[in-house]
Design an enzyme around this catalytic site. Structure first.
Site, PDB file in Angstrom:
ATOM      1  N   ASP A   1       0.860  -1.181   0.000  1.00 42.54           N
ATOM      2  CA  ASP A   1       0.000   0.000   0.000  1.00 42.54           C
ATOM      3  C   ASP A   1       0.900   1.235   0.000  1.00 42.54           C
ATOM      4  OD1 ASP A   1      -3.251   0.005   1.409  1.00 42.54           O
ATOM      5  OD2 ASP A   1      -2.263   1.717   0.425  1.00 42.54           O
TER       6      ASP A   1
ATOM      7  N   ASP B   1      -2.893   4.928  -2.347  1.00 41.79           N
ATOM      8  CA  ASP B   1      -3.921   5.545  -1.514  1.00 41.79           C
ATOM      9  C   ASP B   1      -4.299   6.933  -2.033  1.00 41.79           C
ATOM     10  OD1 ASP B   1      -5.390   5.230   0.988  1.00 41.79           O
ATOM     11  OD2 ASP B   1      -4.272   6.996   1.636  1.00 41.79           O
TER      12      ASP B   1
ATOM     13  N   GLU C   1      -6.238   4.016  -5.784  1.00 38.35           N
ATOM     14  CA  GLU C   1      -7.513   4.234  -5.106  1.00 38.35           C
ATOM     15  C   GLU C   1      -7.926   5.627  -5.509  1.00 38.35           C
ATOM     16  OE1 GLU C   1      -7.819   5.602  -1.248  1.00 38.35           O
ATOM     17  OE2 GLU C   1      -9.619   4.475  -0.763  1.00 38.35           O
TER      18      GLU C   1
ATOM     19  N   HIS D   1     -11.261  -2.692   3.394  1.00 35.42           N
ATOM     20  CA  HIS D   1     -11.111  -2.346   4.821  1.00 35.42           C
ATOM     21  C   HIS D   1     -11.823  -1.052   5.188  1.00 35.42           C
ATOM     22  CE1 HIS D   1      -8.312   0.035   2.629  1.00 35.42           C
ATOM     23  NE2 HIS D   1      -8.131   0.792   3.691  1.00 35.42           N
ATOM     24  N   ASP D   2     -12.337  -0.347   4.177  1.00 32.01           N
ATOM     25  CA  ASP D   2     -13.073   0.906   4.441  1.00 32.01           C
ATOM     26  C   ASP D   2     -14.576   0.707   4.325  1.00 32.01           C
ATOM     27  OD1 ASP D   2     -10.717   2.923   2.542  1.00 32.01           O
ATOM     28  OD2 ASP D   2     -10.783   2.470   4.694  1.00 32.01           O
TER      29      ASP D   2
HETATM   30  O1  TEU Z   1      -9.374   5.906   1.918  1.00 29.13           O
HETATM   31  C1  TEU Z   1      -9.694   7.105   1.219  1.00 29.13           C
HETATM   32  C2  TEU Z   1     -11.123   7.249   1.173  1.00 29.13           C
HETATM   33  O2  TEU Z   1     -11.707   7.542   0.176  1.00 29.13           O
HETATM   34  C3  TEU Z   1     -11.768   7.002   2.462  1.00 29.13           C
HETATM   35  O3  TEU Z   1     -12.068   8.283   2.965  1.00 29.13           O
HETATM   36  C4  TEU Z   1     -12.966   6.173   2.260  1.00 29.13           C
HETATM   37  O4  TEU Z   1     -13.674   6.598   1.117  1.00 29.13           O
HETATM   38  C5  TEU Z   1     -13.829   6.370   3.463  1.00 29.13           C
HETATM   39  O5  TEU Z   1     -13.075   5.894   4.533  1.00 29.13           O
HETATM   40  C6  TEU Z   1     -15.109   5.601   3.286  1.00 29.13           C
HETATM   41  O6  TEU Z   1     -15.891   5.927   4.412  1.00 29.13           O
HETATM   42  C7  TEU Z   1      -7.977   5.701   2.012  1.00 29.13           C
HETATM   43  C8  TEU Z   1      -7.756   4.463   2.864  1.00 29.13           C
HETATM   44  O7  TEU Z   1      -8.338   3.339   2.205  1.00 29.13           O
HETATM   45  C9  TEU Z   1      -8.392   4.708   4.200  1.00 29.13           C
HETATM   46  O8  TEU Z   1      -8.307   3.537   5.015  1.00 29.13           O
HETATM   47  C10 TEU Z   1      -7.656   5.860   4.865  1.00 29.13           C
HETATM   48  O9  TEU Z   1      -8.315   6.181   6.078  1.00 29.13           O
HETATM   49  C11 TEU Z   1      -7.663   7.105   3.960  1.00 29.13           C
HETATM   50  O10 TEU Z   1      -7.342   6.815   2.602  1.00 29.13           O
HETATM   51  C12 TEU Z   1      -6.589   8.076   4.425  1.00 29.13           C
HETATM   52  O11 TEU Z   1      -5.329   7.509   4.170  1.00 29.13           O
END
Ligand code: TEU
Ligand code: CA
Length: 557
Positions: free
Chosen positions: A98, A199, A254, A327-328
């Site tokens: 990542d 990211d 992403e 994971h989000d």
């Molecule tokens: O996520 C970016 C992002 O778009 C997140 O805000 C996501 O859409 C949101 O959490 C959904 O509710 C990336 C990573 O995947 C996330 O885990 C990190 O918290 C974020 O960037 C900051 O690095």
């Protein structure tokens, strides 16, 4: 389109903190993953994506990096990493890391130097601005709440952070900073890493005006002033030239704010930028006005239409990434399936969908056994900063705690971060100690060991479906033609690569779904050879009616 390993491969996403704890501190780690490397290989996956494992204060669980070239103490050492990488490679599995370079941790030495004085040589590694009218430079909001600007009394200026205040935005306008990132990437490639998931990569270039958002302009709207800024493609091309070319690497961005139009530029074949991207249109299908904490029921026709638009819109131009959770996101079987009456059946249906589309499929840890959302009874059991900030803001804003908690039960990122459920022993076999986050109480009956012993489990179906996809590259490279568009239960489409034509038919409901009459008539049914069904082996089933959540693949002609 060119054929290559990262198009034909299936990706398994591992959230190391919650996968397997090897040293009894309640936190998953690299040696824990090493213990499970044969299990991972048994799934038939080709690529593993690890969420961040670098040194971090863990304000955002590793997405706040304080040392890009050392392993987070809790996860192990670089030696552990090298051993894990070798173990994956020995099994023909590639490893994707990542890359979090839109921002670093506020404890990164670069930031410590940058904030030490306005004259620091590293000042310009981050985005500092004077206040305006006694407040922040503009009205940008951070994703996890509050202003996106943090005042630093030491130097009397504000710094930008689009996530937590502990995640200051790196300044991509600074070539010295960019080249330091490229050198770091090259060293990971030279160490043997096979690619990067990048990211929030669409945030690297900001509109130099730093204009405020328009009324109604969502935080991750494609037009937002910090998304797809004027130099984004220039930076990505430079990154490819300086850090990626020359390595047999996979890159997936992403990409908040991505539409098909801008995705075709960011990941277009031969664009010299990225190989593929995660788009978020499907992940917003149950949001209300872009707000994840206000949910609406999912309309299957809308769900199908979004998938169709991306399948057709990208075909022949750019490569899709297909995922139903990460994971989000909440657990896919709870969000898009029926985790009460048809948990196993609907988990299989969702995997059949993910693995029968054009593009690289991503399977998230636990999805292979149909793990479900967790509904912790109190906010004290939640860990995710985004969830905790939302709860605090909601309750301070007058919302009833149980109302805020109901939204959290549905949408919290912690739904996907509870410990992997290996068996029915203490802590689900994840750890000998109390885990960093609570377990889902259903682990005694929902776990890998139980699934291995049940030939009709989600786990065995995932293995079958991955093998089936590899035996039918039509599912990888073929085109996509949606049928029964307005059917509120049936998701059916043809896939055709010129050498094979398949019909995928998935009942995405807890009721009955029928093949369209023109398909189901005797003549065409005889032209359809059933190759695969997710229904239990031997279960009698009528030719044209699919059981609840049954997925079928037919060979046509
Ligand atoms: O996520 C970016 C992002 O778009 C997140 O805000 C996501 O859409 C949101 O959490 C959904 O509710 C990336 C990573 O995947 C996330 O885990 C990190 O918290 C974020 O960037 C900051 O690095
Ligand atoms: Ca551990």
């Amino acid at each position: 389109m060119k054929r290559t390993w990262w198009k034909e491969g299936v990706v398994y996403q591992i959230y190391p903190r919650s996968f397997k704890d090897s040293n009894g501190d309640g936190i998953g780690d690299l040696r824990g993953i090493l213990e499970k490397v044969d299990y991972i290989a048994s799934l038939g996956v080709d690529i593993v994506w690890l969420n961040p494992i670098y040194e971090s204060p863990n304000k955002d669980n590793g997405y706040d990096i304080s040392d890009y070239e050392n392993i987070m103490r809790e996860f192990g050492s670089l030696d552990d990493f090298d051993e894990l990488l070798a173990a994956f490679h020995a099994r023909g599995i590639r490893l994707v890391m990542d890359l979090v370079v839109n921002h670093s941790s506020n404890e990164h030495p670069w930031f410590t130097e940058s904030r030490s004085s306005r004259e620091s040589p590293k000042r310009d590694y981050y985005i500092w601005k004077p206040g305006r009218n006694g407040g922040p430079p503009n009205r940008w909001e951070a994703c996890f709440g509050g202003s996106a600007w943090e005042y630093d009394p030491g130097t009397g200026e504000y710094y930008l952070h689009l996530f937590t205040p502990e995640q200051p935005e790196l300044n991509w306008e600074n070539p010295e900073m960019r080249h330091a990132v490229y050198a770091m990437m090259r060293r990971w490639f030279e160490r043997g890493v096979d690619g990067f998931r990048m990211d929030v990569i669409t945030l690297l270039s900001k509109d130099p005006s730093y204009r405020d958002l328009e009324p109604g302009e969502g935080m991750f709207a494609p037009t937002a002033p910090y998304i797809y800024g004027p130099r984004l493609h220039e930076f990505i091309r430079e990154m490819r030239r300086e850090a990626i070319d020359g390595f047999d690497a996979m890159t997936v961005g992403e990409a908040p704010g991505t539409t098909i139009e801008n995705a075709v530029e960011l990941v277009g074949e031969d664009r010299g930028e990225l190989d593929m991207a995660f788009q978020f249109e499907l992940m917003g299908v149950d949001y209300v006005a872009g707000d994840k904490w206000k949910q609406r029921p999912i309309d299957l026709v809308e769900f199908k239409t979004i998938i169709e638009r991306w399948q057709v819109g990208m075909f022949g131009k750019a490569w899709n990434s297909n995922f139903l959770m990460n994971h989000d996101q909440p657990r896919s079987v709870s969000r898009f399936g029926d985790d009460r009456r048809y948990r196993v059946q609907s988990a299989k249906a969702l995997l059949a969908l993910d693995l029968s589309l054009c593009g690289t499929p991503y399977v998230y840890q636990g999805e292979e056994i149909g793990m479900t959302n967790v509904a912790f009874p109190s906010i004290e059991e939640y860990r995710d900063i985004e969830t905790l900030n939302y709860y605090r803001r909601a309750v301070e804003g007058g919302a009833a705690p149980e109302r805020a908690l109901a939204s959290i039960h549905y949408m919290s990122r912690d739904n996907s971060r509870t410990p992997m459920q290996w068996d029915a022993s203490r802590n689900a076999g994840f750890s000998g100690a109390r885990p960093w986050i609570g377990l889902n109480p259903n682990y005694p009956e929902l776990n890998v060991e139980r699934a291995e012993a049940d030939e009709d489990s989600v786990l065995h179906f995932l293995r079958r479906m991955i093998r089936f996809r590899k035996d039918h590259l039509c599912l990888v490279y073929g085109d996509f033609e949606l049928i029964a568009r307005d059917d509120p239960a049936l998701f059916a489409y043809f896939r055709d690569d010129g050498s094979e034509r398949l019909l995928v038919a998935i009942n995405m409901s807890s009721g009955e779904a029928r093949l369209p009459a023109d398909i189901a008539d005797a003549r065409s049914l005889t032209r359809l050879a059933l190759l695969l069904s997710s229904a239990p082996r031997g279960a009698g089933r009528p030719a044209d009616a699919l059981m609840p959540w049954e997925a079928r693949v037919y060979k046509v002609g």
